[in-house]
Design an enzyme around this catalytic site. Sequence first.
Site, PDB file in Angstrom:
ATOM      1  N   ASP A  98       4.407   7.352  13.304  1.00 52.71           N
ATOM      2  CA  ASP A  98       5.730   7.832  12.926  1.00 52.71           C
ATOM      3  C   ASP A  98       6.631   8.119  14.118  1.00 52.71           C
ATOM      4  O   ASP A  98       6.846   9.257  14.528  1.00 52.71           O
ATOM      5  CB  ASP A  98       5.655   9.088  12.065  1.00 52.71           C
ATOM      6  CG  ASP A  98       7.027   9.360  11.430  1.00 52.71           C
ATOM      7  OD1 ASP A  98       7.660  10.353  11.779  1.00 52.71           O
ATOM      8  OD2 ASP A  98       7.464   8.511  10.646  1.00 52.71           O
ATOM      9  N   ASP A 135       7.819  15.647  15.342  1.00 48.35           N
ATOM     10  CA  ASP A 135       7.408  15.676  13.935  1.00 48.35           C
ATOM     11  C   ASP A 135       5.904  15.506  13.819  1.00 48.35           C
ATOM     12  O   ASP A 135       5.402  14.795  12.954  1.00 48.35           O
ATOM     13  CB  ASP A 135       8.138  14.568  13.148  1.00 48.35           C
ATOM     14  CG  ASP A 135       7.969  14.754  11.642  1.00 48.35           C
ATOM     15  OD1 ASP A 135       8.297  13.822  10.884  1.00 48.35           O
ATOM     16  OD2 ASP A 135       7.464  15.818  11.232  1.00 48.35           O
ATOM     17  N   ILE A 142       0.821  -1.214   0.000  1.00 46.53           N
ATOM     18  CA  ILE A 142       0.000   0.000   0.000  1.00 46.53           C
ATOM     19  C   ILE A 142       0.851   1.257   0.000  1.00 46.53           C
ATOM     20  O   ILE A 142       0.357   2.362  -0.089  1.00 46.53           O
ATOM     21  CB  ILE A 142      -0.969   0.046   1.219  1.00 46.53           C
ATOM     22  CG1 ILE A 142      -0.208  -0.103   2.543  1.00 46.53           C
ATOM     23  CG2 ILE A 142      -2.020  -1.046   1.076  1.00 46.53           C
ATOM     24  CD1 ILE A 142      -1.096   0.040   3.765  1.00 46.53           C
ATOM     25  N   GLY A 143       2.163   1.079   0.116  1.00 43.33           N
ATOM     26  CA  GLY A 143       3.006   2.279   0.104  1.00 43.33           C
ATOM     27  C   GLY A 143       4.469   1.893   0.255  1.00 43.33           C
ATOM     28  O   GLY A 143       4.801   0.724   0.385  1.00 43.33           O
ATOM     29  N   ARG A 202       0.472  14.563   8.162  1.00 46.55           N
ATOM     30  CA  ARG A 202       1.005  13.401   7.418  1.00 46.55           C
ATOM     31  C   ARG A 202       1.406  12.260   8.340  1.00 46.55           C
ATOM     32  O   ARG A 202       1.520  11.115   7.912  1.00 46.55           O
ATOM     33  CB  ARG A 202       2.199  13.835   6.562  1.00 46.55           C
ATOM     34  CG  ARG A 202       3.386  14.316   7.371  1.00 46.55           C
ATOM     35  CD  ARG A 202       4.617  14.655   6.547  1.00 46.55           C
ATOM     36  NE  ARG A 202       5.622  15.283   7.419  1.00 46.55           N
ATOM     37  CZ  ARG A 202       5.637  16.594   7.694  1.00 46.55           C
ATOM     38  NH1 ARG A 202       4.750  17.390   7.122  1.00 46.55           N
ATOM     39  NH2 ARG A 202       6.534  17.104   8.533  1.00 46.55           N
ATOM     40  N   ASN A 203       1.639  12.577   9.627  1.00 47.09           N
ATOM     41  CA  ASN A 203       2.065  11.549  10.593  1.00 47.09           C
ATOM     42  C   ASN A 203       0.949  11.126  11.532  1.00 47.09           C
ATOM     43  O   ASN A 203       1.205  10.544  12.588  1.00 47.09           O
ATOM     44  CB  ASN A 203       3.270  12.055  11.383  1.00 47.09           C
ATOM     45  CG  ASN A 203       4.507  12.155  10.516  1.00 47.09           C
ATOM     46  OD1 ASN A 203       4.670  11.389   9.572  1.00 47.09           O
ATOM     47  ND2 ASN A 203       5.357  13.129  10.803  1.00 47.09           N
ATOM     48  N   GLY A 223       8.153   2.980   2.315  1.00 45.13           N
ATOM     49  CA  GLY A 223       8.711   3.766   3.427  1.00 45.13           C
ATOM     50  C   GLY A 223      10.209   3.941   3.227  1.00 45.13           C
ATOM     51  O   GLY A 223      10.758   3.522   2.211  1.00 45.13           O
ATOM     52  N   GLU A 224      10.822   4.541   4.210  1.00 46.53           N
ATOM     53  CA  GLU A 224      12.261   4.829   4.143  1.00 46.53           C
ATOM     54  C   GLU A 224      13.077   3.539   4.069  1.00 46.53           C
ATOM     55  O   GLU A 224      14.104   3.459   3.423  1.00 46.53           O
ATOM     56  CB  GLU A 224      12.618   5.606   5.409  1.00 46.53           C
ATOM     57  CG  GLU A 224      14.060   6.045   5.512  1.00 46.53           C
ATOM     58  CD  GLU A 224      14.309   6.702   6.881  1.00 46.53           C
ATOM     59  OE1 GLU A 224      13.328   6.976   7.599  1.00 46.53           O
ATOM     60  OE2 GLU A 224      15.488   6.920   7.197  1.00 46.53           O
ATOM     61  N   PHE A 225      12.534   2.464   4.698  1.00 49.22           N
ATOM     62  CA  PHE A 225      13.334   1.237   4.835  1.00 49.22           C
ATOM     63  C   PHE A 225      12.843   0.101   3.959  1.00 49.22           C
ATOM     64  O   PHE A 225      13.466  -0.953   3.897  1.00 49.22           O
ATOM     65  CB  PHE A 225      13.306   0.772   6.294  1.00 49.22           C
ATOM     66  CG  PHE A 225      13.933   1.737   7.253  1.00 49.22           C
ATOM     67  CD1 PHE A 225      13.146   2.616   7.997  1.00 49.22           C
ATOM     68  CD2 PHE A 225      15.313   1.802   7.403  1.00 49.22           C
ATOM     69  CE1 PHE A 225      13.722   3.513   8.887  1.00 49.22           C
ATOM     70  CE2 PHE A 225      15.901   2.701   8.292  1.00 49.22           C
ATOM     71  CZ  PHE A 225      15.094   3.565   9.035  1.00 49.22           C
ATOM     72  N   GLY A 226      11.643   0.304   3.320  1.00 53.02           N
ATOM     73  CA  GLY A 226      11.110  -0.806   2.522  1.00 53.02           C
ATOM     74  C   GLY A 226       9.634  -0.570   2.249  1.00 53.02           C
ATOM     75  O   GLY A 226       9.170   0.575   2.229  1.00 53.02           O
ATOM     76  N   VAL A 241       5.365  -0.768   2.684  1.00 54.90           N
ATOM     77  CA  VAL A 241       4.269  -0.769   3.658  1.00 54.90           C
ATOM     78  C   VAL A 241       3.162  -1.620   3.030  1.00 54.90           C
ATOM     79  O   VAL A 241       2.769  -1.362   1.885  1.00 54.90           O
ATOM     80  CB  VAL A 241       3.728   0.647   3.934  1.00 54.90           C
ATOM     81  CG1 VAL A 241       2.641   0.604   5.008  1.00 54.90           C
ATOM     82  CG2 VAL A 241       4.863   1.576   4.375  1.00 54.90           C
ATOM     83  N   LYS A 248       5.249  -3.168   7.897  1.00 48.87           N
ATOM     84  CA  LYS A 248       6.407  -2.514   7.287  1.00 48.87           C
ATOM     85  C   LYS A 248       7.492  -3.568   7.158  1.00 48.87           C
ATOM     86  O   LYS A 248       7.782  -4.272   8.134  1.00 48.87           O
ATOM     87  CB  LYS A 248       6.912  -1.362   8.162  1.00 48.87           C
ATOM     88  CG  LYS A 248       6.249  -0.016   7.908  1.00 48.87           C
ATOM     89  CD  LYS A 248       6.964   1.093   8.669  1.00 48.87           C
ATOM     90  CE  LYS A 248       6.265   2.435   8.473  1.00 48.87           C
ATOM     91  NZ  LYS A 248       6.913   3.513   9.297  1.00 48.87           N
TER      92      LYS A 248
HETATM   93  C1  LIG Z   1       4.718   0.769  11.850  1.00 46.75           C
HETATM   94  C2  LIG Z   1       3.697   1.295  10.855  1.00 46.75           C
HETATM   95  C3  LIG Z   1       3.394   2.661  10.827  1.00 46.75           C
HETATM   96  C4  LIG Z   1       2.465   3.149   9.912  1.00 46.75           C
HETATM   97  C5  LIG Z   1       1.841   2.285   9.014  1.00 46.75           C
HETATM   98  C6  LIG Z   1       0.920   2.759   7.967  1.00 46.75           C
HETATM   99  C7  LIG Z   1       1.365   3.631   6.953  1.00 46.75           C
HETATM  100  C8  LIG Z   1       2.743   4.246   6.846  1.00 46.75           C
HETATM  101  S1  LIG Z   1       0.129   3.959   5.825  1.00 46.75           S
HETATM  102  C9  LIG Z   1      -1.017   2.936   6.624  1.00 46.75           C
HETATM  103  N1  LIG Z   1      -2.293   2.677   6.161  1.00 46.75           N
HETATM  104  C10 LIG Z   1      -2.744   3.077   4.917  1.00 46.75           C
HETATM  105  O1  LIG Z   1      -2.111   3.813   4.167  1.00 46.75           O
HETATM  106  C11 LIG Z   1      -4.096   2.563   4.527  1.00 46.75           C
HETATM  107  C12 LIG Z   1      -4.421   2.984   3.113  1.00 46.75           C
HETATM  108  C13 LIG Z   1      -5.414   2.035   2.485  1.00 46.75           C
HETATM  109  C14 LIG Z   1      -5.059   1.804   1.015  1.00 46.75           C
HETATM  110  O2  LIG Z   1      -4.550   2.768   0.377  1.00 46.75           O
HETATM  111  O3  LIG Z   1      -5.265   0.676   0.556  1.00 46.75           O
HETATM  112  C15 LIG Z   1      -0.473   2.384   7.790  1.00 46.75           C
HETATM  113  C16 LIG Z   1      -1.294   1.538   8.689  1.00 46.75           C
HETATM  114  N2  LIG Z   1      -0.846   1.268   9.915  1.00 46.75           N
HETATM  115  O4  LIG Z   1      -2.392   1.158   8.294  1.00 46.75           O
HETATM  116  C17 LIG Z   1       2.133   0.920   9.042  1.00 46.75           C
HETATM  117  C18 LIG Z   1       3.059   0.411   9.963  1.00 46.75           C
HETATM  118  C19 LIG Z   1       3.374  -1.066   9.974  1.00 46.75           C
END
Ligand SMILES: Cc1ccc(-c2c(C)sc(NC(=O)CCCC(=O)O)c2C(N)=O)cc1C
Length: 342
Positions: free
Chosen positions: A180, A162, A41-42, A166-167, A44-47, A49, A69
């Site tokens: 974050d 921070d 779904i996204g 966004r966080n 991150g800095e290290f790999g 999501v 993550k």
């Molecule tokens: C440790 C950690 C911290 C944050 C997340 C996290 C993101 C960085 S983004 C997102 N959820 C979504 O973007 C849902 C969007 C639905 C879609 O676009 O299909 C999360 C989260 N926790 O749900 C994840 C981790 C592991």
Amino acid sequence: QVGSTTSRSYIDPHTYEDPNQAVKEFAREIDASYITIEAIIGGGEFGDVCRGKLKVLGSPSVEVDVAIKTLKPGSSDKARNDFLTEASIMGQFEHPNVIFLQGVVTRSNPVMIITEYMENGSLDTFLRANDGKFQVLQLVGMLRGIASGMQYLSEMNYVHRDLAARNVLVNAQLVCKIADFGLSREIESTTEGAYTTRFSNFQGGKIPVRWTAPEAIAFRKFTSASDVWSFGIVVWEVMSYGERPYWNWSNQDVIKSIEKGYRLPAPMDCPETIYQLMLDCWQKERTHRPMFLSIVKTLDKLIRCPDTLRRIAQNSRPPPVNPYYVPVVFKCGSDWVSFHHE
Ligand SMILES: Cc1ccc(-c2c(C)sc(NC(=O)CCCC(=O)O)c2C(N)=O)cc1C
């Protein structure tokens, strides 16, 4: 901690000799066989999501939605330790408005951090995708959740540094949670009693200028009071449905304008009481800013008496022409600038 509801303080994982010790202490080790990755779904800095499922301990036929993550394979030990720092910090917290850590996978590859799944993702993108669609009471409810999460973190003597839309993550029930926790920090009590952080290895000394209090920019004085300044910017972001604070101004112009006493104008249709809360959070003198405890109480009162949200702040005039604005051929693409400015 006078009046604190939490019995203990957050422990900076960097105070551990062996960073793996901190992870073992604060994060549950999950066997990779309990995890199913369903989609990326996204990034991150290290790999990556990802979204996925976690088998519930004790009843393997029951699964819960989780976010994962992953640490990209072949990462250095330092990258691995920095990656897992987020879990060591997150695992110390337990609050409905702080993202919940399910656990980590460290004994097999890829290394993973598993949290609750926040269906609506980050607050800034969520609001931009739903411009104008919420009632004021819903927006204020989101802000109350963020303030409550920040009150809990400040009671744990954790300075976020921070806080920005966004966080903050949003779940299917519109509950907002602080996320974050990647940046390392050290908390040191000072004679003033306010918890301030002496500077530790904050990712190469970069700071998100337009969200950061003047004293934190000027001499790195990060405290819960500077987190309150950032909260004021988050209030502006939420009431503006994800507008960029200070629009396309440069970081330097933001710093100069704030120094001269300029403050962001009330967003369109923003209740006067909410705009006043922003201004309170943006007091130059950090001891004059409200504490998160009083911010939560203020928001609770506004929610309980919705009539107090009816009067709209004046001036929804277009953003003022920035006196320092000089058309720039290119714009520094990131919110993060090093102390030695761009
Ligand atoms: C440790 C950690 C911290 C944050 C997340 C996290 C993101 C960085 S983004 C997102 N959820 C979504 O973007 C849902 C969007 C639905 C879609 O676009 O299909 C999360 C989260 N926790 O749900 C994840 C981790 C592991």
